[in-house]
Design an enzyme around this catalytic site. Structure first.
Site, PDB file in Angstrom:
ATOM      1  N   GLU A  93      12.715 -20.020  36.197  1.00  0.00           N
ATOM      2  CA  GLU A  93      12.695 -21.301  35.501  1.00  0.00           C
ATOM      3  C   GLU A  93      13.967 -22.077  35.741  1.00  0.00           C
ATOM      4  O   GLU A  93      15.043 -21.500  35.861  1.00  0.00           O
ATOM      5  CB  GLU A  93      12.640 -21.058  33.990  1.00  0.00           C
ATOM      6  CG  GLU A  93      11.370 -20.449  33.539  1.00  0.00           C
ATOM      7  CD  GLU A  93      11.360 -20.217  32.039  1.00  0.00           C
ATOM      8  OE1 GLU A  93      12.054 -20.943  31.294  1.00  0.00           O
ATOM      9  OE2 GLU A  93      10.667 -19.294  31.608  1.00  0.00           O
ATOM     10  N   CYS A 334      15.279 -21.265  27.351  1.00  0.00           N
ATOM     11  CA  CYS A 334      15.515 -19.833  27.486  1.00  0.00           C
ATOM     12  C   CYS A 334      14.322 -18.934  27.775  1.00  0.00           C
ATOM     13  O   CYS A 334      13.880 -18.166  26.936  1.00  0.00           O
ATOM     14  CB  CYS A 334      16.200 -19.318  26.221  1.00  0.00           C
ATOM     15  SG  CYS A 334      17.517 -20.354  25.667  1.00  0.00           S
TER      16      CYS A 334
HETATM   17  N1  SAH Z   1      23.425 -14.529  30.393  1.00  0.00           N
HETATM   18  C1  SAH Z   1      24.261 -15.670  30.232  1.00  0.00           C
HETATM   19  C2  SAH Z   1      23.621 -16.988  30.633  1.00  0.00           C
HETATM   20  C3  SAH Z   1      22.194 -17.234  30.262  1.00  0.00           C
HETATM   21  S1  SAH Z   1      21.788 -17.504  28.577  1.00  0.00           S
HETATM   22  C4  SAH Z   1      24.801 -15.727  28.828  1.00  0.00           C
HETATM   23  O1  SAH Z   1      24.437 -14.890  28.016  1.00  0.00           O
HETATM   24  O2  SAH Z   1      25.633 -16.582  28.554  1.00  0.00           O
HETATM   25  C5  SAH Z   1      22.413 -19.120  28.197  1.00  0.00           C
HETATM   26  C6  SAH Z   1      22.706 -19.310  26.719  1.00  0.00           C
HETATM   27  O3  SAH Z   1      21.510 -19.420  25.942  1.00  0.00           O
HETATM   28  C7  SAH Z   1      23.490 -18.151  26.130  1.00  0.00           C
HETATM   29  O4  SAH Z   1      24.510 -18.636  25.302  1.00  0.00           O
HETATM   30  C8  SAH Z   1      22.422 -17.445  25.321  1.00  0.00           C
HETATM   31  O5  SAH Z   1      22.986 -16.622  24.350  1.00  0.00           O
HETATM   32  C9  SAH Z   1      21.636 -18.619  24.787  1.00  0.00           C
HETATM   33  N2  SAH Z   1      20.324 -18.291  24.251  1.00  0.00           N
HETATM   34  C10 SAH Z   1      19.453 -17.337  24.624  1.00  0.00           C
HETATM   35  N3  SAH Z   1      18.347 -17.345  23.859  1.00  0.00           N
HETATM   36  C11 SAH Z   1      18.506 -18.325  22.970  1.00  0.00           C
HETATM   37  C12 SAH Z   1      17.708 -18.825  21.908  1.00  0.00           C
HETATM   38  N4  SAH Z   1      16.525 -18.307  21.616  1.00  0.00           N
HETATM   39  N5  SAH Z   1      18.207 -19.889  21.218  1.00  0.00           N
HETATM   40  C13 SAH Z   1      19.413 -20.418  21.514  1.00  0.00           C
HETATM   41  N6  SAH Z   1      20.206 -19.993  22.503  1.00  0.00           N
HETATM   42  C14 SAH Z   1      19.764 -18.944  23.219  1.00  0.00           C
END
Ligand code: SAH
Length: 343
Positions: A93, A334
Site C-alpha cells: 500500500e 496503516c
Molecule cells: N514501522 C515504522 C513505520 C511504519 S508505521 C514505525 O513503527 O514507525 C507508521 C506510524 O503509524 C507509526 O508511528 C505507527 O506506530 C503508526 N500506526 C500504526 N498503526 C496505527 C493506528 N492504528 N493508528 C494510528 N497510528 C498507527
C-alpha cells in the site's frame, strides 16, 4: 542464463561500475540513470545510447514496474490510497496526501511487518519479505505517473519497519535524492522507526538530512511493552539514549509519534510522564488520534483528552501538534487495505 536484474535497484554508482566493467565510458551511466527517472518504459526509448549498449541492457536488465491494483480517492480531502502489485504478485500500500506545501507520499518498505505492534493492521500476517530499493522508488514513480505530477515529499510510514530493511532503505534514500534522478530533497523525507536502537545509531552516521521519527506511543516501559513488543528488546531508557546520541551527532530535531489510545496512554499522568522524558530535547511531538483497526480493540482518545494532553506538553515547553486525519472514508491508514483485499 543469469536472471535479469531490475535497473531501479542500481544506485548511480552501481550503474557506473557496471558500465566501466563493460569497458564503456562512465558518462553512459548518468545518461541511463536520467532516462530511468524520466520514467521510460523500455531501453529503446534511451535515444542517446548506442544501439549495442541498448541491446546489452535489454539482455541483462529490465525496468521494474508496479501495477495499480486498487485506487481509492477520498471524497473528503482528495487523499488517494493505492494497492500496488509487485512483480512477484505481492501487493503493498501507499497513500498520497495533499498538503499546502505539496504532495506527500507515504510508502511501504516491506511486504508485511514483523514488529507486531498491538494497534497496527500491518502486523496481521507478519512479514512476507523485504522490499528492494527499486520497488520503493517505483512506489513513488507509479503514483507520480498516475497523477501526472511530481511528488515533493516522502514519508516512510507505510507497511514495514524501515530499519528492519536498513540497507535497501538507505539505498532508496540516496537514489531518490539524486539530482540526476527524482531529486527529492532529503529535508522533504521522513523515516519512521518503532525504535531499533542499533540502527538509530547507525543512521546518525549516514550524514543524511532526512527527518527521523520515532514511534514512541508510551512514556513508561510497562505500557510500551503491551503496545510494542520491540520495547522488550530495546527499552525506553536505551531508546532515549540513542535519540540523544542521534541529536548530538546530527543536530537534527527528532519527531516523536504518539498515538493516543483511550484509557491506555491518554491520561494526564501519561502526558506528564512524556513531558519528563522529553524535556529539554530537540524534538517535536506528533499526537495521532489512533485509527481504529477492525481486528483490534483499541479506541480513539476523545477530543478533550487530546487537547489536555497537548496543553500539558506545551506547558512543559514541548512542541506538539495533533495530526490531521486524512482519508478516513477510504481506510487510508496503516495496512488496512491489504487486509480488506486479502493480499
Ligand atoms: N514501522 C515504522 C513505520 C511504519 S508505521 C514505525 O513503527 O514507525 C507508521 C506510524 O503509524 C507509526 O508511528 C505507527 O506506530 C503508526 N500506526 C500504526 N498503526 C496505527 C493506528 N492504528 N493508528 C494510528 N497510528 C498507527
Amino acid at each position: 542464463m543469469e536472471q535479469k536484474k531490475n535497473i531501479k535497484d542500481f544506485t548511480l554508482e552501481e550503474l557506473e561500475s557496471y558500465i566501466v566493467q563493460n569497458k564503456l565510458p562512465k558518462f553512459r551511466a548518468g545518461q541511463i540513470f536520467e532516462w530511468i527517472y524520466k520514467d521510460v518504459e523500455s531501453f529503446d526509448q534511451m535515444t542517446n545510447l548506442p544501439k549495442d549498449l541498448v541491446n546489452k541492457l535489454k539482455q541483462e536488465l529490465y525496468i521494474g514496474r508496479a501495477a495499480i491494483e486498487v485506487k481509492l480517492v477520498s471524497k473528503e480531502d482528495k487523499t488517494r490510497k493505492y494497492l500496488l502489485k509487485l512483480e512477484d504478485g505481492n501487493a503493498v500500500e501507499c497513500v498520497l496526501m495533499e498538503y499546502s506545501y505539496g504532495k506527500t507520499i507515504c510508502i511501504s518498505t516491506q511486504v508485511g511487518c514483523r514488529m507486531n505492534c498491538a494497534f497496527c493492521a500491518s502486523a496481521i500476517g507478519g512479514l512476507t519479505r523485504h522490499m528492494t530499493s527499486g520497488e520503493m522508488l517505483e512506489e513513488v514513480m507509479a503514483v507520480s505517473r498516475d497523477i501526472g505530477e511530481r511528488i515533493s515529499n516522502i514519508v516512510l510510514m507505510g507497511t514495514g519497519e524501515p530499519f528492519d530493511n536498513y540497507k535497501e532503505v538507505i539505498k532508496f534514500l540516496r537514489t531518490v535524492n539524486n539530482q540526476k534522478g527524482m531529486n527529492v530533497g532529503q529535508r522533504h523525507i521522513t523515516i519512521s522507526t518503532s525504535g531499533l536502537v542499533p540502527k538509530i545509531l547507525e543512521f546518525a552516521e549516514e550524514e543524511l538530512q532526512c527527518t527521523l521519527a520515532i514511534s514512541l506511543h508510551a512514556a513508561d516501559n510497562p505500557t510500551r511493552n503491551t503496545l510494542m513488543p520491540i520495547n522488550k528488546k530495546y527499552r525506553i531508557e536505551e531508546l532515549m539514549d540513542a535519540c540523544r546520541q542521534y541529536i548530538k551527532k546530527t543536530n537534527r530535531r527528532i519527531t516523536f509519534e504518539y498515538a493516543l489510545i483511550k484509557d491506555i496512554n491518554d491520561s494526564e499522568e501519561s502526558a506528564y510522564k512524556l513531558s519528563n522524558l522529553l524535556r529539554g530535547m530537540l524534538c517535536h511531538v506528533n499526537l495521532i488520534p489512533i485509527n481504529k483497526v477492525e481486528e483490534k480493540v483499541f479506541e480513539k482518545a476523545n477530543k478533550t483528552a487530546i487537547d489536555k494532553f497537548k496543553s500539558i506538553l506545551e506547558g512543559n515547553g514541548i512542541e506538539a501538534t495533533v495530526r490531521r486525519e486524512l482519508g478516513s472514508d477510504i481506510n487510508a491508514a496503516c495496512g488496512q487495505l491489504r487486509q480488506q483485499y486479502g493480499v
